[in-house]
Design a protein around this motif. Structure first.
Motif, short mmCIF file in Angstrom:
data_model
loop_
_atom_site.label_atom_id
_atom_site.label_comp_id
_atom_site.label_asym_id
_atom_site.label_seq_id
_atom_site.Cartn_x
_atom_site.Cartn_y
_atom_site.Cartn_z
N GLN A 216 40.35 42.85 35.13
CA GLN A 216 40.95 42.18 36.29
C GLN A 216 40.41 40.77 36.40
N LEU A 217 41.28 39.77 36.41
CA LEU A 217 40.90 38.38 36.64
C LEU A 217 41.32 38.05 38.07
N ALA A 220 44.57 39.74 39.40
CA ALA A 220 45.58 39.86 38.34
C ALA A 220 45.02 40.59 37.13
N VAL A 222 44.71 41.25 33.29
CA VAL A 222 44.94 40.41 32.11
C VAL A 222 44.40 41.10 30.87
N TYR A 223 44.84 40.60 29.72
CA TYR A 223 44.30 41.00 28.43
C TYR A 223 43.69 39.76 27.80
N HIS A 272 36.06 32.89 30.26
CA HIS A 272 37.48 32.74 29.90
C HIS A 272 37.65 31.96 28.60
N ILE A 276 43.88 34.38 26.77
CA ILE A 276 44.11 35.22 27.95
C ILE A 276 45.61 35.40 28.14
N ILE A 277 46.02 36.65 28.30
CA ILE A 277 47.44 36.98 28.43
C ILE A 277 47.65 37.73 29.74
N GLN A 278 48.43 37.16 30.63
CA GLN A 278 48.77 37.86 31.87
C GLN A 278 49.58 39.11 31.55
N ARG A 279 49.46 40.13 32.40
CA ARG A 279 50.14 41.39 32.09
C ARG A 279 51.65 41.23 32.00
N ASN A 280 52.25 40.46 32.90
CA ASN A 280 53.70 40.28 32.84
C ASN A 280 54.12 39.63 31.54
#
Length: 319
Positions: A216-217, A220, A222-223, A272, A276-280
């Motif tokens: 969790q960032l 949000a 994230v991966y 960071h 970094i890839i947001q889940r969406n």
């Protein structure tokens, strides 16, 4: 491995407080420990002297720093272990009280000793009170296991840790400096339960750890993918790497210098310093009905070479 926190050291100068008879008593009790040869600097590559052994805590086996405590029978131990043994002498089981061994503290001030990693190759010799500061950053100190999926306490040199990762953690080992890493999860909504993944790559005669994590960032999910170099920071600067993920005509690219495994995976993650890839976006790259995560992360590692004519770094790509 037991460690000593530098912040916990309380320097105590006993030059004005110690009585001559206290020192004479210690010298007369242990005449062989205070000969001129034992109080000299210890040459590199040689074992510590018996004076050093006298300053070794019998509980944690680390060097004792003021305040050094003793029981009524004269047995000593460090201040950290005094609380561990519930104020009972570990040697004779008598109550410790608050007796300071001022004579031993005085002896400690006069010593020059080798780094505790002398057996691993460190040639440095320091005044007794400077040892801790050096040993905290000594280039010869063992590395911690870089595996991120558990709190592994194993330490050692790089060849040992590579074998440890392969045999004990069953980590995938690859030769080459390009990679195609696939991450699949059937329920991407459960970010906190995502599986830790670690892959070790061998190229340019060195080892690199590729991490892929979910966390969790803020609020949000994230991966994140990043690379760590299995060696010290000054060596890691000789290399660069790139990571790429994408689909449907779009891509994300990250380029950087691998962090040393001296920095924990959590420290790298929290800074960071990686892809970094947001889940969406990760679900968009996964395609289909966006109900299953299917990410493919590709990348490469290269070595920066100095151009002697232009003074600039040029990439040396692995074949």
């Amino acid at each position: 491995m037991a460690t000593i926190e530098i912040e916990s050291v309380e320097c105590f100068s006993s030059s004005d407080d110690i009585e001559d008879e206290e020192m004479q008593s210690l010298v007369s009790s242990h005449p062989h420990l205070f000969s001129s040869k034992n109080l000299n600097v210890v040459p590199s590559g040689m074992a510590p002297t018996s004076v050093h052994e006298l300053l070794e805590c019998p509980v944690c086996t680390n060097s004792m720093f003021p305040p050094i405590h003793q029981c009524h029978n004269g047995h000593t131990l460090c201040s950290t272990c005094k609380t561990r043994v519930h104020n009972r002498c570990p040697t004779c089981r008598q109550e410790l009280g608050d007796i300071r061994c001022l004579a031993l503290e005085k002896v400690a001030e006069s010593l020059d000793l080798p780094c505790k990693y002398y057996s691993l190759g460190c040639p440095e010799i320091f005044p007794y009170y400077s040892k801790l500061k050096h040993e905290a950053v000594c280039n010869f100190r063992p590395y911690s296991c870089p595996y991120a999926g558990s709190e592994c306490l194993v330490t050692g040199d790089i060849p040992f840790l590579v074998s440890h990762l392969k045999d004990d953690h069953k980590v995938d080992m690859h030769t080459g400096c390009t990679f195609n890493h696939r991450y699949v999860k059937s329920n991407p909504r459960e970010v906190e339960n995502a599986t830790w993944m670690l892959t070790v790559f061998h190229c340019f005669g060195q080892y690199f750890c590729l991490h892929f994590e979910a966390f969790q960032l803020g609020m949000a999910p994230v991966y994140m993918a990043f690379l760590r170099f299995m060696g010290d920071e000054n060596e890691s600067r000789n290399f660069s790497y790139s990571l790429e993920v994408g689909a449907n005509g779009r891509k994300l690219i990250f380029e950087g210098t691998p962090r040393s495994v001296r920095d924990s995976h959590r420290k790298v993650r929290d800074s960071h310093d990686g892809l970094i890839i947001q889940r969406n976006m990760a679900l968009f790259f996964s395609g289909g009905d966006r109900k299953e995560l299917k990410l493919r992360v590709t990348g490469r590692i290269w070595k920066e070479q100095q151009n002697p004519d232009a003074g600039a770094c040029i990439p040396n790509l692995c074949s």
